[in-house]
Design an enzyme around this catalytic site. Structure first.
Site, short mmCIF file in Angstrom:
data_model
loop_
_atom_site.label_atom_id
_atom_site.label_comp_id
_atom_site.label_asym_id
_atom_site.label_seq_id
_atom_site.Cartn_x
_atom_site.Cartn_y
_atom_site.Cartn_z
N HIS A 1 0.89 -1.17 0.00
CA HIS A 1 0.00 0.00 0.00
C HIS A 1 0.93 1.22 0.00
O HIS A 1 2.01 1.18 0.58
CB HIS A 1 -0.82 0.13 1.28
CG HIS A 1 -1.75 -1.00 1.60
ND1 HIS A 1 -1.33 -2.16 2.21
CD2 HIS A 1 -3.10 -1.13 1.45
CE1 HIS A 1 -2.37 -2.95 2.40
NE2 HIS A 1 -3.46 -2.35 1.95
N ASP B 1 2.28 1.98 3.43
CA ASP B 1 3.24 1.04 4.06
C ASP B 1 4.66 1.45 3.73
O ASP B 1 5.56 1.33 4.54
CB ASP B 1 3.17 -0.40 3.53
CG ASP B 1 1.79 -0.94 3.36
OD1 ASP B 1 0.94 -0.61 4.19
OD2 ASP B 1 1.59 -1.72 2.40
N GLU C 1 -10.83 -7.04 -4.00
CA GLU C 1 -10.59 -8.06 -2.97
C GLU C 1 -11.81 -8.16 -2.06
O GLU C 1 -12.06 -7.26 -1.25
CB GLU C 1 -9.34 -7.70 -2.17
CG GLU C 1 -8.99 -8.75 -1.14
CD GLU C 1 -7.68 -8.46 -0.43
OE1 GLU C 1 -6.74 -7.97 -1.09
OE2 GLU C 1 -7.62 -8.71 0.77
N GLU D 1 -9.03 -13.86 -0.93
CA GLU D 1 -8.22 -14.10 0.28
C GLU D 1 -8.90 -15.15 1.16
O GLU D 1 -10.10 -15.06 1.45
CB GLU D 1 -8.04 -12.79 1.05
CG GLU D 1 -7.33 -12.97 2.39
CD GLU D 1 -6.85 -11.67 3.00
OE1 GLU D 1 -6.46 -10.75 2.25
OE2 GLU D 1 -6.89 -11.57 4.24
N HIS E 1 -10.79 -14.07 4.34
CA HIS E 1 -12.01 -13.33 4.01
C HIS E 1 -13.11 -14.29 3.53
O HIS E 1 -14.28 -14.09 3.83
CB HIS E 1 -11.73 -12.29 2.92
CG HIS E 1 -10.72 -11.26 3.32
ND1 HIS E 1 -10.30 -10.27 2.49
CD2 HIS E 1 -10.04 -11.08 4.48
CE1 HIS E 1 -9.42 -9.51 3.11
NE2 HIS E 1 -9.23 -9.99 4.33
N ASP F 1 -5.29 -13.57 9.72
CA ASP F 1 -4.22 -13.47 8.70
C ASP F 1 -3.00 -14.31 9.03
O ASP F 1 -1.87 -13.81 9.03
CB ASP F 1 -3.80 -12.01 8.51
CG ASP F 1 -4.83 -11.18 7.76
OD1 ASP F 1 -5.73 -11.77 7.13
OD2 ASP F 1 -4.73 -9.94 7.81
N ASP G 1 -0.62 -12.42 2.29
CA ASP G 1 -1.21 -11.37 3.13
C ASP G 1 -1.38 -11.98 4.51
O ASP G 1 -2.49 -12.31 4.94
CB ASP G 1 -2.56 -10.92 2.52
CG ASP G 1 -3.10 -9.69 3.22
OD1 ASP G 1 -2.50 -9.26 4.21
OD2 ASP G 1 -4.14 -9.17 2.77
#
Ligand code: XLS
Ligand code: NI
Ligand code: NI
Length: 436
Positions: A100, A103, A231, A267, A270, A308, A338
């Site tokens: 990102h 980040d 996502e 993901e 998720h 995660d 991730d």
């Protein structure tokens, strides 16, 4: 200066190796279904968890030791961090990374300052990419951490917030393009709601679609040809995220004419938060031509949130790879970890153990799924299960050549359905176990 002085380049040593800093299964040059594992899996290290994670949780403060990081939000610290990050990714042998904007570079006091910070760190990233050959799988923008995004970004009720988010994404796409990024991800961040009493859901979704179209227009105008990816995530931080699952995203994509603009980045954690298996989400996206990339991680059955964790479950990776092999791979997407080390795993070397484990688990899943596919055990069973549609009345139904009236007379004559077979679920579960 070496930031991981005690860690050598991670090599493939095979399943009998006892070296914790070696791959037992991920053999990058091994050919599976006509491609090398390296090209097939396209592993990526994520910048946010791996280089910006601190180990905080809702109950406690930072635990992770990151000696190369002075803990400040300075540009200098951000630039120095790039060296540690690329040393890590290079030693691991992952071909890609993802980030990102926030980040890699700190948010400044103004939009202009934030843009300058990001551009400065981006040129350092570019140098590091050129030096190491590591590539950018995808870039994205953080439209959720700053307080301005408390009500969302593109779905904020405040138009200035929408405009700020647009400026941020504009630059994030430009820098992704500049760094040769192969995809650009949109995760909805805070795009959702906590309560419908204060929410105009229709207007918010319209705005989100407008945002996507504008992002696409801008990408085209600068010649960025990377793949856009949505996502899905059902909840966290809001009670209802608009990108709930693959089905909700596809409905959004089709409702707003975005069919040729965006695919999906699926993901695991998720998927399970949405009450689906990862295999379901992958297959649902794949069967419609929308499986673009994956965020490889896993949740914890006994914890309700998006933990995660690194994926180490061979059943999970086998199921993922059954779908991914069916599609012939993910390129230009890939397998992005991730995932974050637990806050109790506070030493830098734990980052290596975590990624090695995830890569080995996916390599095993790949081999197992390829063996299952080579023997055709599932494909043959499934094909046989639907064989009544291959000719006769079934073929007419599939071709749209049968009417209700015709089916009625067919069944009146026949009396009762023929050839109903067992689903053999337990048998098939046993067959899969034979390959593990
Ligand atoms: C958060 C998401 C995020 C995306 C990128 O839950 O997984 O990390 O992958 O914004
Ligand atoms: Ni997540
Ligand atoms: Ni993600």
């Amino acid at each position: 200066m070496a930031h991981f002085p005690n860690v050598p380049k991670i090599e493939y040593e095979g399943p009998t190796s006892k070296n914790p800093l070696a791959f037992k299964h991920y053999n990058p040059d091994e050919i599976v279904e006509g491609q090398t594992m390296r090209d097939f899996l396209r592993f990526a290290v994520c910048y946010w968890h791996t280089f910006r994670g601190t180990g905080t949780d809702p109950f406690g403060s930072a635990t992770l030791q990151r000696p190369w990081d002075d803990g400040s939000e300075s540009v200098e610290n951000a630039v120095n961090r790039v060296d540690a990050a690329f040393e890590f990714i290079e030693k691991l042998g992952a071909p890609f990374y993802c980030f990102h904007d926030r980040d890699v570079a700190p948010e400044g006091a103004t939009l202009a300052e934030s843009q300058k910070n990001f551009a400065t760190v981006a040129s350092k990233l570019k140098e590091a990419q050129q030096r190491t050959g590591i590539k950018l799988l995808w870039g994205t923008a953080n439209l959720f951490s700053h307080p301005r995004y408390m009500h969302g970004a593109a779905t904020s009720p405040n138009a200035d917030v929408f405009a700020f988010a647009a400026a941020q994404v504009k630059q994030a796409i430009e820098i992704t393009h500049e760094l040769g990024g192969e995809n650009y991800v949109f995760w909805g961040g805070r795009e959702g709601y906590h309560n419908l009493y204060n929410t105009d859901m229709k207007r918010e979704l319209d705005h989100l679609a407008r945002f996507m179209h504008m992002a696409n227009d801008h990408a085209k105008s600068i010649g960025f040809t990377g793949q856009f990816l949505f996502e899905p995530k059902p909840k966290e931080p809001t009670k209802h995220q608009y990108d709930f699952d693959a089905a909700a995203c596809l409905n959004f994509i089709r409702s707003y004419g975005l069919e040729d603009v965006v695919k999906l980045n699926i993901e695991t954690n998720h998927a399970t938060l949405a009450g689906h298996t990862m295999m379901h989400e992958l297959e649902y996206a794949r069967m419609q031509g929308y499986l673009g990339s994956i965020d490889a991680n896993t949740g914890d059955l006994l914890l309700g949130w998006d933990t995660d964790q690194f994926p180490t479950d061979i059943y999970l990776t086998t199921q993922c790879m059954l779908v991914i092999l069916k599609q012939g791979g993910l390129a230009p997407g890939g397998t992005n970890f991730d995932a974050k080390v637990r806050r109790e795993s506070f030493e830098p070397v734990d980052l290596f153990h975590a990624h090695i484990g995830g890569m080995d688990a996916f390599a095993r899943g790949t081999r197992i799924a390829a063996a299952i596919r080579a023997d055709g055990v599932l494909d043959n069973f499934v094909a046989e299960r639907y064989a009544s549609y291959n000719d006769g009345i079934g073929k007419k139904i599939e071709n749209g050549a049968a009417s209700f009236a015709e089916l009625e007379s067919y069944m009146l004559e026949k009396g009762t359905p023929n050839g109903i077979q067992s689903g053999r679920q337990e048998y098939l579960e046993n067959v899969i176990n034979d390959y593990l």
